[in-house]
Motif scaffolding. Structure first.
Motif, short mmCIF file in Angstrom:
data_model
loop_
_atom_site.label_atom_id
_atom_site.label_comp_id
_atom_site.label_asym_id
_atom_site.label_seq_id
_atom_site.Cartn_x
_atom_site.Cartn_y
_atom_site.Cartn_z
N HIS A 158 51.69 70.30 69.00
CA HIS A 158 52.39 69.26 67.86
C HIS A 158 52.92 70.11 67.56
O HIS A 158 52.38 70.93 66.17
N PRO A 159 54.10 70.05 67.53
CA PRO A 159 55.60 70.91 66.83
C PRO A 159 55.27 69.95 64.63
O PRO A 159 54.90 68.77 64.95
N TYR A 160 56.52 70.95 64.53
CA TYR A 160 56.18 69.79 62.60
C TYR A 160 56.44 68.64 63.25
O TYR A 160 56.43 67.56 62.48
N THR A 161 57.78 68.51 63.67
CA THR A 161 58.48 67.04 64.14
C THR A 161 57.91 66.11 64.59
O THR A 161 57.56 64.64 63.79
N SER A 162 56.82 66.26 65.08
CA SER A 162 55.74 65.64 65.81
C SER A 162 55.01 64.75 64.78
O SER A 162 54.04 63.74 64.99
N ILE A 163 54.35 65.77 63.57
CA ILE A 163 52.99 65.18 63.21
C ILE A 163 54.48 64.47 61.55
O ILE A 163 53.35 64.03 61.23
N TYR A 164 55.41 64.61 61.23
CA TYR A 164 56.43 64.56 60.44
C TYR A 164 55.60 63.27 60.05
O TYR A 164 55.65 63.20 58.34
N ASP A 165 56.19 62.34 60.41
CA ASP A 165 55.95 61.05 59.96
C ASP A 165 54.15 60.23 59.36
O ASP A 165 54.57 60.28 58.08
N GLU A 166 53.30 61.63 60.05
CA GLU A 166 51.53 60.95 59.55
C GLU A 166 52.41 61.99 58.53
O GLU A 166 50.90 61.70 57.58
N LEU A 167 52.16 62.96 58.29
CA LEU A 167 51.61 63.74 56.75
C LEU A 167 52.83 63.49 56.05
O LEU A 167 52.77 63.45 55.14
N LEU A 168 54.27 62.55 56.37
CA LEU A 168 54.67 62.23 54.82
C LEU A 168 53.60 61.20 54.23
O LEU A 168 54.00 60.83 53.63
N GLN A 169 53.38 59.92 55.58
CA GLN A 169 52.86 59.11 54.69
C GLN A 169 51.59 59.91 53.95
O GLN A 169 51.68 58.70 53.29
N MET A 170 50.89 60.37 54.68
CA MET A 170 49.74 61.23 53.71
C MET A 170 50.02 61.24 52.28
O MET A 170 49.41 60.65 50.82
N ARG A 171 51.56 62.34 52.44
CA ARG A 171 51.64 62.46 51.42
C ARG A 171 52.41 62.13 50.10
O ARG A 171 52.17 61.79 49.50
N LEU A 172 53.17 60.67 50.62
CA LEU A 172 53.22 59.83 49.82
C LEU A 172 52.51 59.48 49.00
O LEU A 172 52.47 58.02 47.89
#
Length: 470
Positions: A158-172
């Motif tokens: 999993h590169p950062y770009t592939s889970i970026y949306d998931e991490l971003l949603q959790m952070r938000l």
């Protein structure tokens, strides 16, 4: 000043929130990503890698034909969101789900994890990095043929770009929760600051009034525990101030009355003498006797005021010395026996010959006893009796003054030892400043003793002073 204090209170309540909540948010995000999300994704990749490895191990011929692997890759590409690679046992890339990897087909990937996989171990590598081109999760799974020989390696990452949306949603989500908590904290902190400010204003006003000589007012009990403690102290000061103010007014009224009466009598006697009353020997004797009695009352009043000064400033001291109790009591009580007999009272003195000597202040203790005897004579009617008895028991000396006067009601028995209090019995004449019994109690306490009262309305009163012998 109050506005500055309020601002400081608000800042003191809000500053920790402004610092702690953001730091808590950052720490929480880090923990969630490194301890929850990334390990969870890693477990998913391990499971997927095992399934793919098991599937391909049953068809070892797939690893002999690169085209077959590419076809399998195309079928699996839609089943996983991870980047999928097939490697031969040496680490050479055979196929990849990422079109950008086509230029690396046929090359050996330089990766330390491949050496561990070649030994038959599943390896997992998590790199908490925000580099867009770096793999955050790498899982290498070995593939063995039915004979147990390593025939290939399945790599899922999993590169950062592939889970970026998931991490971003959790952070938000976390930041939103923290923002709400911060706003609520700011509102609560401001409310607490204002709540604390109100009683502080009242306390400050009360102190200002005291310093300016204005009348104190009671403060409403509100605010946190620390402020309540301060408010209670101010209210105690108010009660004390109110009591002293009432005592001051009562003292002034008593002084006007007690000083005015003998001074009026003395002035009248002086005026009579100036008009020639001194020429009549009998009248002269009566006038001089009356003047002597009035000056004696003034002297007694002065003694009471001096004792009250000792009470206020805490300077009541006793000059102890050894007293022959029997001789001292008979000598001290002799004038009062004359006063009782002159009033037509029955005087009884009960002092045994073997009464123990005591160590006490003869002047102070005589003052206390004389106050009791004076009251007994004052409130006992003609033909009734006054009894003075004394003895020692164990390590205690006691003296009891008993009269057959009107007695004291139960609700007054505690009040009569209060300064300036004078009894409300109708058949009692309100003379003096109401300090006699208060003085008696203080003198007895200064000797380490106690005073007890037994009385019933209409049946007389009995005061007992008990003092340690040494």
């Amino acid at each position: 000043m109050l506005r500055t204090l309020q601002n400081r209170l608000i800042i003191s309540h809000l500053l920790p929130l402004l610092i702690i909540i953001p730091l808590t948010g950052i720490a929480f995000i880090y923990i969630m990503e490194t301890r929850v999300i990334l390990p969870g994704l890693s477990d998913e990749l391990i499971t997927e890698g095992k399934l793919i490895a098991e599937f391909t191990s049953k068809q070892p011929e797939l690893w002999q034909d690169q085209q077959d692997l590419s076809d399998l890759m195309s079928r699996l590409k839609g089943e996983t969101s991870a980047r999928l690679m097939f490697l031969d046992p040496t680490g050479q890339m055979l196929a990849s789900s990422d079109p950008a990897d086509e230029e690396y087909l046929g090359t050996v990937l330089p990766d330390d994890d491949i050496a561990q996989v070649q030994e038959g171990n599943i390896t997992t590598h998590i790199e908490y990095s925000k580099g867009l081109k770096q793999e955050m999760i790498d899982v290498f799974t070995p593939v063995f043929n039915p004979g147990g020989k390593l025939i290939g390696i399945v790599r899922l990452s999993h590169p950062y770009t592939s889970i970026y949306d998931e991490l971003l949603q959790m952070r938000l989500i976390i930041l939103g929760i923290l923002a709400v908590a911060l706003i609520a904290g700011i509102g609560l902190g401001s409310f607490l600051a204002v709540t604390i400010n109100t009683p502080i204003k009242q306390v400050t006003k009360a102190i200002d009034n005291l310093a300016s000589g204005n009348e104190l007012e009671k403060i409403n009990q509100q605010g946190p525990e620390e402020i309540l403690s301060l408010v209670n102290s101010i209210n105690s000061l108010y009660e004390r101030y109110h009591h002293l103010e009432q005592a001051r007014k009562q003292l002034l009224a008593n002084l006007v009355h007690e000083i005015g009466r003998p001074l009026g009598a003395l002035r009248s006697a002086i005026q009579s003498l100036k008009l020639g009353a001194g020429k009549d020997p009998q009248l002269l004797d009566e006038l001089t006797t009356g003047m002597d009695e009035e000056t004696a009352r003034l002297q007694h009043l002065l003694n009471e005021l001096a004792h009250m000064h000792d009470q206020v400033f805490g300077t009541l001291e006793v000059n102890r010395q050894l007293i022959n109790t029997k001789t001292w009591l008979r000598t001290m009580l002799r004038p009062w026996e004359e006063a009782a007999q002159n009033k037509g009272l029955k005087w009884q003195l009960e002092i045994p010959d073997d009464v123990s000597s005591i160590t006490a202040d003869p002047f102070r203790l005589a003052q206390a006893i004389e106050n009791l005897v004076s009251n007994a004579i004052k409130y006992t009617s003609k033909g009734e009796s006054v009894t003075i008895s004394a003895s020692s028991y164990g390590n205690t000396f006691w003296i009891k003054v008993t009269d057959s006067g009107p007695g004291i009601s139960p609700d007054e028995q505690e009040k009569i030892f209060t300064p300036f209090y004078r009894g409300k019995q109708k058949n009692r004449i309100k003379q003096g400043m109401g300090l006699g019994l208060s003085i008696t109690r203080d003198v007895v306490l200064a000797h380490g003793g106690q005073i007890d009262l037994e009385s019933q309305p209409g049946k007389g009163s009995s005061f007992t002073i008990s003092i340690p012998l040494t």
